[in-house]
Write an enzyme that holds these catalytic residues in place. Sequence first.
Site, PDB file in Angstrom:
ATOM      1  N   ASP A 199      46.392   9.814  35.378  1.00 25.37           N
ATOM      2  CA  ASP A 199      47.493   8.862  35.372  1.00 25.37           C
ATOM      3  C   ASP A 199      47.101   7.462  34.914  1.00 25.37           C
ATOM      4  OD1 ASP A 199      49.405  10.669  36.325  1.00 25.37           O
ATOM      5  OD2 ASP A 199      48.522  10.524  38.313  1.00 25.37           O
TER       6      ASP A 199
ATOM      7  N   HIS B 246      40.784  11.136  43.247  1.00 27.09           N
ATOM      8  CA  HIS B 246      41.409  12.454  43.146  1.00 27.09           C
ATOM      9  C   HIS B 246      40.873  13.337  44.258  1.00 27.09           C
ATOM     10  CE1 HIS B 246      42.813  16.228  41.416  1.00 27.09           C
ATOM     11  NE2 HIS B 246      43.636  15.486  40.722  1.00 27.09           N
TER      12      HIS B 246
HETATM   13  N1  ACO Z   1      41.822   3.016  45.754  1.00 27.05           N
HETATM   14  C1  ACO Z   1      41.088   2.639  46.820  1.00 27.05           C
HETATM   15  N2  ACO Z   1      40.542   3.490  47.716  1.00 27.05           N
HETATM   16  C2  ACO Z   1      40.758   4.788  47.514  1.00 27.05           C
HETATM   17  C3  ACO Z   1      41.511   5.270  46.431  1.00 27.05           C
HETATM   18  C4  ACO Z   1      42.046   4.328  45.531  1.00 27.05           C
HETATM   19  N3  ACO Z   1      42.771   4.726  44.492  1.00 27.05           N
HETATM   20  N4  ACO Z   1      41.572   6.603  46.472  1.00 27.05           N
HETATM   21  C5  ACO Z   1      40.889   6.983  47.567  1.00 27.05           C
HETATM   22  N5  ACO Z   1      40.391   5.875  48.188  1.00 27.05           N
HETATM   23  C6  ACO Z   1      39.551   5.868  49.397  1.00 27.05           C
HETATM   24  C7  ACO Z   1      40.372   6.253  50.615  1.00 27.05           C
HETATM   25  O1  ACO Z   1      40.920   5.115  51.243  1.00 27.05           O
HETATM   26  C8  ACO Z   1      39.337   6.951  51.478  1.00 27.05           C
HETATM   27  O2  ACO Z   1      38.560   5.965  52.098  1.00 27.05           O
HETATM   28  P1  ACO Z   1      37.892   6.253  53.558  1.00 27.05           P
HETATM   29  O3  ACO Z   1      36.957   7.395  53.341  1.00 27.05           O
HETATM   30  O4  ACO Z   1      37.208   4.969  53.871  1.00 27.05           O
HETATM   31  O5  ACO Z   1      39.023   6.584  54.462  1.00 27.05           O
HETATM   32  C9  ACO Z   1      38.444   7.652  50.470  1.00 27.05           C
HETATM   33  O6  ACO Z   1      38.584   6.912  49.240  1.00 27.05           O
HETATM   34  C10 ACO Z   1      38.832   9.099  50.214  1.00 27.05           C
HETATM   35  O7  ACO Z   1      40.154   9.112  49.798  1.00 27.05           O
HETATM   36  P2  ACO Z   1      41.280  10.063  50.365  1.00 27.05           P
HETATM   37  O8  ACO Z   1      42.580   9.364  50.367  1.00 27.05           O
HETATM   38  O9  ACO Z   1      40.810  10.702  51.639  1.00 27.05           O
HETATM   39  O10 ACO Z   1      41.266  11.140  49.244  1.00 27.05           O
HETATM   40  P3  ACO Z   1      42.364  12.173  49.063  1.00 27.05           P
HETATM   41  O11 ACO Z   1      41.723  13.325  48.421  1.00 27.05           O
HETATM   42  O12 ACO Z   1      43.128  12.428  50.304  1.00 27.05           O
HETATM   43  O13 ACO Z   1      43.381  11.435  48.071  1.00 27.05           O
HETATM   44  C11 ACO Z   1      44.423  10.569  46.180  1.00 27.05           C
HETATM   45  C12 ACO Z   1      43.360  11.524  46.718  1.00 27.05           C
HETATM   46  C13 ACO Z   1      45.763  10.761  46.930  1.00 27.05           C
HETATM   47  C14 ACO Z   1      44.680  10.892  44.709  1.00 27.05           C
HETATM   48  C15 ACO Z   1      43.912   9.133  46.356  1.00 27.05           C
HETATM   49  O14 ACO Z   1      42.712   8.962  45.649  1.00 27.05           O
HETATM   50  C16 ACO Z   1      44.940   8.105  45.887  1.00 27.05           C
HETATM   51  O15 ACO Z   1      45.855   7.775  46.641  1.00 27.05           O
HETATM   52  N6  ACO Z   1      44.813   7.580  44.620  1.00 27.05           N
HETATM   53  C17 ACO Z   1      45.765   6.692  44.090  1.00 27.05           C
HETATM   54  C18 ACO Z   1      47.013   7.435  43.648  1.00 27.05           C
HETATM   55  C19 ACO Z   1      46.788   8.271  42.413  1.00 27.05           C
HETATM   56  O16 ACO Z   1      46.227   7.819  41.417  1.00 27.05           O
HETATM   57  N7  ACO Z   1      47.282   9.522  42.464  1.00 27.05           N
HETATM   58  C20 ACO Z   1      47.208  10.447  41.333  1.00 27.05           C
HETATM   59  C21 ACO Z   1      46.389  11.632  41.637  1.00 27.05           C
HETATM   60  S1  ACO Z   1      46.206  12.636  40.238  1.00 27.05           S
HETATM   61  C22 ACO Z   1      47.635  13.503  40.125  1.00 27.05           C
HETATM   62  O17 ACO Z   1      48.356  13.745  41.024  1.00 27.05           O
HETATM   63  C23 ACO Z   1      47.991  13.942  38.794  1.00 27.05           C
END
Ligand code: ACO
Length: 442
Positions: free
Chosen positions: A373, A315
């Site tokens: 989720d 998140h």
């Molecule tokens: N699985 C694997 N790796 C992940 C995940 C994941 N679910 N989420 C984040 N990471 C990693 C990223 O690749 C990134 O790695 P890096 O630092 O090596 O580049 C690091 O963790 C930080 O993640 P970001 O994507 O920069 O975090 P951001 O805040 O931009 O994204 C997000 C948050 C979009 C929710 C992301 O965690 C994700 O895509 N999760 C899966 C989708 C999801 O569950 N979305 C629901 C969110 S809650 C809502 O909207 C109600």
Amino acid sequence: MKSKKKSTKSKKNTAKLIINSNTYQLPIHKATEGSDVINITKLFSESGYFTYDPGFTSTAACESKVTYIDGEKGILRYRGIDVSELAEKSDFIEVSNLLIYGDLPNQKQLKKYRKLIVNHTMLNEQLIKFFNGFRRDAHPMAMMVGVMGALSAFYQDSLDINDPHQRMTAARRIIAKAATIGAMSYKYSVGQPFVYPDNELSYAENFLNMCFSVPSENYKIPKIISRAMDIILILHADHEQNASTSTVRLAGSSGANPFACVAAGVASLWGPAHGGANQAALEMLETIGNKNNIDKYIEKAKDKTDEFKLMGFGHRVYKNYDPRAKILKNICKKVLAHVGVKKDPILELAIELEKRALKDSYFIQKKLYPNVDFYSGIILRAIGFPPEMFTVIFSIARTAGWTAQWTEMIDDPIQKIGRPRQLYTGNKSQKYGKIRSKKNTR
Ligand code: ACO
């Protein structure tokens, strides 16, 4: 973390920014809780520089009193009240009132508000005909976006955003009609007749009834199911300045009508990185299939050359367990027990996946925990909804937050049209003829 933040603060509540040899004093505004903000509104006019923050990771786009999140501690409060308390004691209608008006209503106010909401549950008959224009296999979110936006063509007596009475009427209409539109989108997609709202029922019961009752037999809504539905609605009602709420605010900042703004919010919510993640999380669990495959998929999620992510994990704000996921994990067990699923392989898989991911150094270091989720899809599936409806339900709940945030924005005296700037890295000026003669490498 906290002390680091404090130590960089100037004593006079200003921050100093030095660019080349010029110093700029930037006022710091104090938050009631959480991070204070550095006001950069005059930075460009004084220095000629923009700030650069793709994804708004360090940018507060507005001042708000609606919702507070402490991502490190895993806290979520609506108007100062913890969501876990609201999930235990309140219902969706009361929560929507709290979000919009700023504090809990008394019994008389609540009764009046409930009546005002149920007055608006029906859709104009002409509007109902819109559904027949959609393909049978249309995603219910596609119908949700379209029909929500179309409300502006039917309720023209609540489009004047400068009239507080019309604004409130529009907000109530959006909240009341969202459940009816969502249920009709579902009924259309399964080829069943539409069920009209029953204003004797609670908001959650009415939505379930519109989705699952059919003319040929009685549908009794078990208390545990309607309560689970209500809690899902409460937990999804608002979440500060997330992508869809910011979309509603940005659309509204131009003076667009609230129905159009909320339709824009529904569109933004649809994406798999946002509200679409509950559908994606369940589909992911189904793809993983069984516990033997968990490690393989955890490795895939960690592999930067692989696009796979653990859906329902991670998140932008929570760097701890999402408080909503905690509540839903408990509800999940109760609902499954009620529907007679003694052992749901998908729930067992989810619990095991969570356990293994939370022990993995990649997820520990990046502070990736289950989000709302991760478990909501399992509950909604047990209630009887297909995955395509999960985001629709999220959007119905979020109408409470969107309308609260939208009215707050309109009332904000410093509100102006949202207009981000950019770091331009394209071509410098060139002649039209030169472009045409260039070899096209596309
Ligand atoms: N699985 C694997 N790796 C992940 C995940 C994941 N679910 N989420 C984040 N990471 C990693 C990223 O690749 C990134 O790695 P890096 O630092 O090596 O580049 C690091 O963790 C930080 O993640 P970001 O994507 O920069 O975090 P951001 O805040 O931009 O994204 C997000 C948050 C979009 C929710 C992301 O965690 C994700 O895509 N999760 C899966 C989708 C999801 O569950 N979305 C629901 C969110 S809650 C809502 O909207 C109600």
